[in-house]
Design a protein around this motif. Structure first.
Motif, PDB file in Angstrom:
ATOM      1  N   GLN A  23       0.844  -1.170   0.116  1.00 13.57           N
ATOM      2  CA  GLN A  23      -0.125   0.063  -0.134  1.00 13.57           C
ATOM      3  C   GLN A  23       0.775   1.348  -0.084  1.00 13.57           C
ATOM      4  OE1 GLN A  23       0.089  -2.407   2.283  1.00 13.57           O
ATOM      5  NE2 GLN A  23      -0.440  -1.653   4.327  1.00 13.57           N
ATOM      6  N   TRP A  24       2.078   1.000   0.361  1.00 11.86           N
ATOM      7  CA  TRP A  24       3.041   2.225   0.365  1.00 11.86           C
ATOM      8  C   TRP A  24       4.125   2.482  -0.813  1.00 11.86           C
ATOM      9  CZ3 TRP A  24      -0.164   4.631   3.482  1.00 11.86           C
ATOM     10  CH2 TRP A  24      -0.697   3.999   4.417  1.00 11.86           C
ATOM     11  N   ARG A  25       3.791   1.534  -1.581  1.00  8.68           N
ATOM     12  CA  ARG A  25       4.684   1.357  -2.959  1.00  8.68           C
ATOM     13  C   ARG A  25       4.269   2.413  -4.006  1.00  8.68           C
ATOM     14  NH1 ARG A  25       6.343  -3.945  -5.511  1.00  8.68           N
ATOM     15  NH2 ARG A  25       7.252  -2.518  -6.745  1.00  8.68           N
ATOM     16  N   PRO A  26       5.286   2.958  -4.721  1.00 10.54           N
ATOM     17  CA  PRO A  26       4.655   3.871  -5.844  1.00 10.54           C
ATOM     18  C   PRO A  26       3.919   3.281  -6.801  1.00 10.54           C
ATOM     19  CG  PRO A  26       6.971   3.653  -5.861  1.00 10.54           C
ATOM     20  CD  PRO A  26       6.361   2.920  -4.545  1.00 10.54           C
ATOM     21  N   LEU A  27       3.030   4.082  -7.141  1.00  8.24           N
ATOM     22  CA  LEU A  27       2.309   3.402  -8.619  1.00  8.24           C
ATOM     23  C   LEU A  27       1.653   4.818  -9.097  1.00  8.24           C
ATOM     24  CD1 LEU A  27       0.569   1.284 -10.196  1.00  8.24           C
ATOM     25  CD2 LEU A  27      -1.444   1.799  -8.452  1.00  8.24           C
ATOM     26  N   ALA A  28       2.346   4.802 -10.501  1.00  7.92           N
ATOM     27  CA  ALA A  28       1.891   5.729 -11.385  1.00  7.92           C
ATOM     28  C   ALA A  28       2.113   7.181 -10.879  1.00  7.92           C
ATOM     29  CB  ALA A  28       0.392   5.780 -11.984  1.00  7.92           C
ATOM     30  N   GLY A  29       3.101   7.257 -10.168  1.00 11.62           N
ATOM     31  CA  GLY A  29       3.423   8.920  -9.501  1.00 11.62           C
ATOM     32  C   GLY A  29       2.823   9.006  -8.209  1.00 11.62           C
ATOM     33  N   ARG A  30       1.915   8.100  -7.528  1.00  8.30           N
ATOM     34  CA  ARG A  30       1.515   8.024  -6.262  1.00  8.30           C
ATOM     35  C   ARG A  30       1.852   7.074  -5.738  1.00  8.30           C
ATOM     36  NH1 ARG A  30      -4.301  10.762  -7.192  1.00  8.30           N
ATOM     37  NH2 ARG A  30      -3.967  11.018  -4.834  1.00  8.30           N
ATOM     38  N   ARG A  31       1.124   6.738  -4.307  1.00 11.02           N
ATOM     39  CA  ARG A  31       1.268   5.531  -3.523  1.00 11.02           C
ATOM     40  C   ARG A  31      -0.042   4.693  -3.847  1.00 11.02           C
ATOM     41  NH1 ARG A  31       2.624   7.833   2.151  1.00 11.02           N
ATOM     42  NH2 ARG A  31       0.757   8.827   1.759  1.00 11.02           N
ATOM     43  N   ASP A 207       1.718  -7.335 -11.102  1.00 15.70           N
ATOM     44  CA  ASP A 207       0.124  -6.722 -10.943  1.00 15.70           C
ATOM     45  C   ASP A 207       0.554  -5.060 -10.953  1.00 15.70           C
ATOM     46  OD1 ASP A 207      -1.085  -8.947 -10.758  1.00 15.70           O
ATOM     47  OD2 ASP A 207      -0.923  -8.980  -8.515  1.00 15.70           O
ATOM     48  N   PHE A 208       1.714  -4.390 -10.393  1.00 20.71           N
ATOM     49  CA  PHE A 208       1.803  -2.955 -10.608  1.00 20.71           C
ATOM     50  C   PHE A 208       1.762  -2.397 -11.778  1.00 20.71           C
ATOM     51  CE2 PHE A 208       3.190  -3.651  -6.166  1.00 20.71           C
ATOM     52  CZ  PHE A 208       2.927  -2.729  -5.416  1.00 20.71           C
ATOM     53  N   ASP A 209       2.552  -3.145 -12.869  1.00 20.73           N
ATOM     54  CA  ASP A 209       2.304  -2.958 -14.297  1.00 20.73           C
ATOM     55  C   ASP A 209       0.862  -2.741 -14.587  1.00 20.73           C
ATOM     56  OD1 ASP A 209       5.319  -2.589 -14.219  1.00 20.73           O
ATOM     57  OD2 ASP A 209       5.415  -4.724 -15.038  1.00 20.73           O
ATOM     58  N   ARG A 210       0.208  -3.756 -14.206  1.00 24.40           N
ATOM     59  CA  ARG A 210      -1.078  -3.824 -15.037  1.00 24.40           C
ATOM     60  C   ARG A 210      -2.026  -2.729 -14.200  1.00 24.40           C
ATOM     61  NH1 ARG A 210      -5.775  -8.284 -13.671  1.00 24.40           N
ATOM     62  NH2 ARG A 210      -7.558  -7.177 -14.806  1.00 24.40           N
ATOM     63  N   ALA A 211      -1.772  -2.504 -13.063  1.00 20.83           N
ATOM     64  CA  ALA A 211      -2.605  -1.353 -12.450  1.00 20.83           C
ATOM     65  C   ALA A 211      -2.150  -0.095 -12.944  1.00 20.83           C
ATOM     66  CB  ALA A 211      -2.478  -1.483 -10.926  1.00 20.83           C
ATOM     67  N   GLU A 212      -1.033   0.254 -13.167  1.00 21.78           N
ATOM     68  CA  GLU A 212      -0.571   1.477 -13.849  1.00 21.78           C
ATOM     69  C   GLU A 212      -1.110   1.555 -15.194  1.00 21.78           C
ATOM     70  OE1 GLU A 212       3.733   3.982 -14.244  1.00 21.78           O
ATOM     71  OE2 GLU A 212       3.680   2.297 -13.039  1.00 21.78           O
TER      72      GLU A 212
END
Length: 377
Positions: A23-31, A207-212
């Motif tokens: 939940q605290w990892r970066p994703l598309a410029g935000r967490r 999953d981070f790539d897909r969410a981004e």
């Protein structure tokens, strides 16, 4: 009906990699957590509880002044949810949504559908009908098949009438896979609303790539700029960003001459490519003489909503030597947030001088610059 959302963010989530809870990892410029919280803020939920681990002390400090209700997580998800429900105990909640923080791509439609289903049901949750063939396996080999008929992949937010889910958790104090399991154990029927394949739960590193990708394609972001100037004239106060500030002079204008609110209004119109205040409220029209600038700003906000946009944040800078703005910025942010239906942390009001240069430096008037960020809902 008073609504609430409980965002469960107490898990450690290290399987997703990165060395910190997902939940605290970066994703598309935000967490991840920032995206998730924004989705529920945008849905105009009355109260939001963020359930945090005691290990995330930095996050506790960050969110304590954000307007969120904070609750401490437990040893398992069910305990965390019970703590979140308890934090809402004195607020008269009618409907509550319980959501995994690791689902940052949840859509406004799913949130609305679950809330609407609670008009006729005690519980409702989004689910995706299973369409793929199902296998059982062992040692890397298929050992059998299973019937997929009537199977759904569970998603969140899962919604409940508040009193019903509180009673269900009290009757089932042990662990549970999700809150639907708790509700069903208490004999509560759970309605299924359509889920969304994009409402993924981040679990693995990929999953981070897909969410981004989902967030990138889904976001229609618009920026607008506003600028306004008003000269000083007779008076003993000025109105800036909706707040009356005592001063030895007033500001002149066809309306109440709120230079800050005018700049913000024009910034919103600009983001929408819908002209400016003068186009919507011509100064040649006598009905707007002395009008409160809240009328103009409210019109711009309503127009944005009609066009399918929500305001993400506003930044306004007032340029003047006097009066001193600093002591009033908190009240200005609160007032602007009230008018626009935002949280105060989405509105910035600040001031600067022009180092005695130009008309503002000579004390002849006040200028204001504003930027508005709009996101398509």
């Amino acid at each position: 009906m008073t609504t609430a959302a409980i965002i469960v963010a107490a898990g450690r989530g290290l399987r997703a990699g990165g060395g910190v809870p997902k939940q605290w990892r970066p994703l598309a410029g935000r967490r991840v957590a920032d995206w998730t919280l924004e989705r529920f803020h945008a849905a105009q939920i009355d109260h939001i509880v963020l359930v945090l681990s005691g290990e995330d002390r930095a996050a506790w400090a960050e969110f304590e002044t954000s307007g969120l209700i904070l609750a401490e997580g437990g040893a398992d998800r069910a305990t965390s949810v019970r703590n979140g429900l308890k934090a809402l105990g004195n607020l008269g909640i009618d409907k509550v949504l319980i959501h995994d923080v690791a689902r940052p791509c949840v859509s406004a439609q799913i949130i609305a559908d679950v809330l609407a289903a609670l008009d006729d049901h005690q519980a409702a949750a989004p689910g995706l009908a299973v369409t793929d063939a199902l296998w059982s396996g062992e040692d890397g080999k298929v050992t059998g098949t299973s019937d997929r008929s009537g199977l759904y992949a569970a998603q969140t937010p899962q919604g409940f009438l508040y009193d019903a889910i509180v009673a269900a958790h009290a009757a089932n104090p042990g662990a549970a896979a999700d809150d639907v399991e708790v509700a069903r154990a208490a004999g509560i029927d759970v309605a299924i609303v359509p889920g969304d394949a994009d409402n993924l739960k981040i679990t693995r590193p990929e999953d981070f790539d897909r969410a981004e990708r989902i967030l990138g394609t889904a976001m229609d972001i618009r920026l607008g700029n506003g600028y306004d100037v008003h000269r000083f004239g007779p008076g003993d106060y000025v109105i800036l960003c909706g707040v009356s500030v005592p001063y030895e002079r007033g500001l002149q204008g066809h309306s109440d001459a709120d230079v800050g609110m005018h700049a913000v209004t024009d910034a919103i119109y600009g983001a929408l490519a819908q002209g400016d205040i003068g186009q919507h409220f011509p100064p040649s029209d006598p009905q707007w003489k002395g009008a409160a600038s809240e009328i103009f700003l409210r019109h711009a906000v309503d127009l944005a909503a009609e066009m399918g946009y929500r305001i993400s944040n506003i930044d306004c800078t007032l340029v003047c030597e006097y009066p001193k703005i600093g002591p009033h910025t908190a009240a200005m942010r609160q007032e602007m947030a009230r008018i626009m239906g935002l949280n105060a942390d989405q509105v910035s009001v600040k001031a600067t001088t022009s180092e005695k240069l130009g008309f503002t430096g000579r004390g002849e008037g006040i200028a204001a610059l504003a930027t508005a960020c709009l996101v398509h809902a």
